[in-house]
Design a protein around this motif. Structure first.
Motif, PDB file in Angstrom:
ATOM      1  N   VAL A  57       0.910  -1.308  -0.139  1.00 26.63           N
ATOM      2  CA  VAL A  57      -0.179  -0.080   0.040  1.00 26.63           C
ATOM      3  C   VAL A  57       1.167   1.128  -0.049  1.00 26.63           C
ATOM      4  N   ILE A  58       1.701   1.098   1.102  1.00 25.21           N
ATOM      5  CA  ILE A  58       2.708   1.820   0.765  1.00 25.21           C
ATOM      6  C   ILE A  58       3.592   3.050  -0.406  1.00 25.21           C
ATOM      7  N   LEU A  59       4.206   1.172  -1.163  1.00 29.66           N
ATOM      8  CA  LEU A  59       4.845   1.624  -2.113  1.00 29.66           C
ATOM      9  C   LEU A  59       3.971   1.819  -3.412  1.00 29.66           C
ATOM     10  N   ALA A  60       2.438   1.342  -3.815  1.00 31.21           N
ATOM     11  CA  ALA A  60       1.562   1.996  -4.703  1.00 31.21           C
ATOM     12  C   ALA A  60       0.897   3.338  -3.887  1.00 31.21           C
ATOM     13  N   SER A  61       1.141   3.846  -2.977  1.00 35.62           N
ATOM     14  CA  SER A  61       0.971   5.492  -2.228  1.00 35.62           C
ATOM     15  C   SER A  61       1.808   6.602  -2.903  1.00 35.62           C
ATOM     16  N   ILE A  62       2.921   5.741  -2.482  1.00 36.53           N
ATOM     17  CA  ILE A  62       4.516   7.194  -3.163  1.00 36.53           C
ATOM     18  C   ILE A  62       4.550   7.167  -4.517  1.00 36.53           C
ATOM     19  N   ILE A  63       3.840   5.812  -5.516  1.00 41.05           N
ATOM     20  CA  ILE A  63       4.266   6.849  -6.767  1.00 41.05           C
ATOM     21  C   ILE A  63       3.374   7.170  -6.828  1.00 41.05           C
TER      22      ILE A  63
END
Length: 408
Positions: A57-63
């Motif tokens: 979730v964090i990785l997707a939100s960063i993108i």
């Protein structure tokens, strides 16, 4: 070298330092505005639910954050216009609607930010939360009363951001999280929670937060196509700081919940800090909560008022006093009414609808030569922006639907 040339060279060096300070100040203003009291709670709750898969979730939100921030910062600085001014040029009157949403949403959330500072002082020093809120409001007001308010704000948010990272990193270290599993599940999650992704994105780049850095750059005199490389770098630094805090907090929570600890629903983040580091951890939580609250108070007040400055000379001429009034009113409401839960629910819906309006209008503006001149916006940035518009629109509509039963 003549005396005049030496003075000119010294002035140039001084200007360069001021420019770098303003750029970093804009990055940290955006980052610390995103890391509010709600940020701490969201991260703790979703980590307890999704465990290591929250890393995805964090990785997707960063993108997604990168797509939103690069669009907003570029368009604002190249056009030399604030968000509401761009919206007005796309659709006459839209800028006024956006400004109203920003101010109402920012004001409502600032009540929660003020409350967070009071609770932070209560946890760290034992003072009554309302007294802590008043002290915090006085500190924020003092910053804006200073002669060089912009420079003072830049320095303060830089310091607060650095301290926040150090404190959360310490708690993460002592909680001994399974870092390897967190990294693996960030790319191979057991569960993909779209609502969590949308919520985290909304909390990081929703409402006024996206525009805090861009508006700060304009106030510092940084604009035009020549500034694009600096603006890109600065926006990525801001995203990086906010993301680093999120990752460190995620790992700290993961380390605790993987030990079988159940987080207190009333204050999940506090449970993490206290379990990881005992009484000292609880005191650290108080400091972290206070920093999250005071930095968000500064960011919300500054950015909300910036959405009014172009509409009438009285807002622009006395903007510092409008900011102070914004903080005073938020504090008054918190002291008299408390958290004003219903107001915060309404603000949540408004916050979810602000970014689609503003970013959507700017994506239309970026292809308008009357607004952007001969600037050519990258296609990939336009696509990223469109995705963010859709996601945050879904969040806003969903929040509105959830809000209706609570109001009637």
């Amino acid at each position: 070298m003549s005396k005049s040339n030496k003075n000119s060279e010294l002035l140039s060096v001084k200007d360069q330092k001021a420019r770098r300070r303003s750029l970093m100040g804009a990055a940290f203003l955006m980052a610390t505005s995103a890391v509010g009291p709600g940020f701490l709670t969201q991260t703790a709750v979703f980590t307890e639910t999704l465990l290591a898969s929250f890393g995805f979730v964090i990785l997707a939100s960063i993108i997604i954050d990168i797509g939103a921030q690069l669009n907003v910062w570029r368009i604002i600085t190249v056009s030399g216009l604030r968000g509401q001014e761009i919206a007005n040029k796309v659709f006459p009157g839209l800028g006024y609607v956006v400004a109203i949403f920003i101010v109402i949403g920012g004001l409502a959330f600032n009540i929660g930010n003020i409350g967070g500072t009071g609770l932070g002082i209560n946890a760290s020093l034992g003072l009554d939360p309302k007294i802590g809120a008043i002290i915090s409001a006085a500190i924020a007001i003092f910053i804006f009363l200073s002669k060089e308010a912009g420079a003072a704000m830049d320095r303060i948010v830089n310091i607060l951001g650095a301290v926040l990272v150090i404190l959360i990193a310490y708690v993460m270290f002592v909680s001994q999280p399974p870092v390897g599993d967190a990294i693996y599940r960030s790319f191979a999650p057991l569960e993909i929670d779209m609502y969590a992704i949308i919520t985290i994105v909304g909390g990081t780049v929703g409402g006024y937060i996206t525009f805090s850095g861009g508006h700060r750059l304009l106030d510092a005199g940084i604009s035009g196509k020549a500034s694009i490389p600096e603006v890109n770098k600065t926006s990525l630094i801001g995203i990086g700081v906010a993301s680093l805090v999120r990752i460190l907090l995620f790992l700290a929570v993961l380390g605790v919940v993987m030990q079988g600890v159940s987080l207190d629903p009333a204050n999940p983040a506090a449970t993490v800090f206290q379990h990881a580091a005992g009484d000292i951890g609880f005191r650290i939580f108080g400091i972290v909560l206070w920093i999250a609250g005071i930095s968000s108070v500064i960011g919300a007040a500054y950015t909300s008022v910036s959405f009014l400055r172009s509409f009438h000379a009285i807002f622009d001429k006395y903007y510092k006093y409008w900011i102070i009034g914004f903080i005073l009113f938020s504090t008054f409401v918190y002291i008299v009414i408390g958290q004003a839960a219903t107001l915060l629910v309404i603000a949540g819906a408004v916050n979810g609808l602000i970014l689609p309006l503003t970013l959507g209008s700017m994506l239309l503006a970026v292809h308008n030569k009357k607004i952007m001149g001969d600037y050519k916006h990258p296609i990939w940035l336009t696509v990223f922006g469109a995705i963010v518009v859709v996601l945050t629109a879904i969040l806003g509509i969903r929040t509105l639907i959830q809000m209706i039963p609570q109001l009637f």
